[in-house]
Design a protein around this motif. Sequence first.
Motif, PDB file in Angstrom:
ATOM      1  N   ARG A  86       0.849  -1.188   0.000  1.00  0.00           N
ATOM      2  CA  ARG A  86       0.000   0.000   0.000  1.00  0.00           C
ATOM      3  C   ARG A  86       0.885   1.239   0.000  1.00  0.00           C
ATOM      4  N   ALA A  87       0.546   2.185  -0.856  1.00  0.00           N
ATOM      5  CA  ALA A  87       1.274   3.446  -0.932  1.00  0.00           C
ATOM      6  C   ALA A  87       0.436   4.531  -0.255  1.00  0.00           C
ATOM      7  N   VAL A  88       0.916   5.035   0.870  1.00  0.00           N
ATOM      8  CA  VAL A  88       0.241   6.121   1.581  1.00  0.00           C
ATOM      9  C   VAL A  88       0.821   7.422   1.034  1.00  0.00           C
ATOM     10  N   LEU A  89       0.111   8.046   0.103  1.00  0.00           N
ATOM     11  CA  LEU A  89       0.662   9.185  -0.612  1.00  0.00           C
ATOM     12  C   LEU A  89       0.713  10.453   0.240  1.00  0.00           C
ATOM     13  N   GLY A  90      -0.189  10.585   1.202  1.00  0.00           N
ATOM     14  CA  GLY A  90      -0.179  11.747   2.079  1.00  0.00           C
ATOM     15  C   GLY A  90      -0.612  13.024   1.379  1.00  0.00           C
ATOM     16  N   ASP A  91      -0.517  14.150   2.086  1.00  0.00           N
ATOM     17  CA  ASP A  91      -0.901  15.467   1.543  1.00  0.00           C
ATOM     18  C   ASP A  91      -2.322  15.463   0.995  1.00  0.00           C
ATOM     19  N   GLY A  92      -3.207  14.739   1.675  1.00  0.00           N
ATOM     20  CA  GLY A  92      -4.597  14.714   1.254  1.00  0.00           C
ATOM     21  C   GLY A  92      -4.885  13.800   0.087  1.00  0.00           C
ATOM     22  N   ARG A  93      -3.872  13.077  -0.382  1.00  0.00           N
ATOM     23  CA  ARG A  93      -4.073  12.165  -1.500  1.00  0.00           C
ATOM     24  C   ARG A  93      -4.482  10.789  -0.984  1.00  0.00           C
ATOM     25  N   PRO A  94      -5.118   9.983  -1.838  1.00  0.00           N
ATOM     26  CA  PRO A  94      -5.594   8.671  -1.394  1.00  0.00           C
ATOM     27  C   PRO A  94      -4.458   7.679  -1.183  1.00  0.00           C
ATOM     28  N   THR A  95      -4.733   6.677  -0.383  1.00  0.00           N
ATOM     29  CA  THR A  95      -3.839   5.531  -0.239  1.00  0.00           C
ATOM     30  C   THR A  95      -4.163   4.529  -1.341  1.00  0.00           C
TER      31      THR A  95
END
Length: 271
Positions: free
Chosen positions: A8-17
Amino acid sequence: MAVVAVHRAVLGDGRPTLPYAEAGRPGSGPPLVLVHGYADSWWTFEPMLRAMPSALHAYAPTQRGHGDADKPAEGYLPEDFADDLVAFLDHLGIERAVLVGGSSGGVQARIVAGRRPDRVAGLVLLGVPALLADKPGVTGVWETVRTLEDPVDRAFAAGFTRGLVAGRVAPGFLETVIDESLKAPARVWRETLRGLLETDLAATLTGILVPTLVVWGDRDPLLTRSDQQLILDAIPDSRFLVHEGTGHVPYWEDPDRVVRELVAFTAALRG
């Protein structure tokens, strides 16, 4: 047969995982990033990932709203998916990748190739439309999609998926693809297709200067050879391969051949 690992890629900055599959191991060349199309998930590339030689390192993210990815309330224009794709590259520390777009996933892949050529070593378009709003078959699908409600009717999803195939595909794999498509809520089916139809897709073909491979099945029920010619005319350094007897999704019907073509394409980039 390659081992496929899922992360799983937790993109952060309000972006989806985003979930993503990975096969192969780091090598001397840039990795492949496989970009799925409408109502799909990383599973659409599972046969290709299994066929990957160890010399190729490939990632296949599931995009926002689809499969098991996060499903934000908005952000389903092609440019939103393209921004997520760059964020995915950043998350994994990938400086440059070969972007492999399947079906409409090639739209966001070519947006990134045109806007961020520093991040793209090459571009592969597998059954990717030049234009969509001019296709009667697509506008016909829109008439149904615009009225979809949850839960999305399985018979509709199954008919949509099976209608893309001209040759033989393992029934179990097709059922998995249908199951994955049903993980997208009706609003994602609707807003993603609306975004594709309302975006100026011709403009997304401009400014692409990276080496490009265009692959098309000559029994594609949606895309004609003339549509593919628009891509070839717009991208200077592009090559065209035709899969005879294949439908819209050549990487379902002949994943081994597509992988061999990717091996040759990436080898030429290194050369």
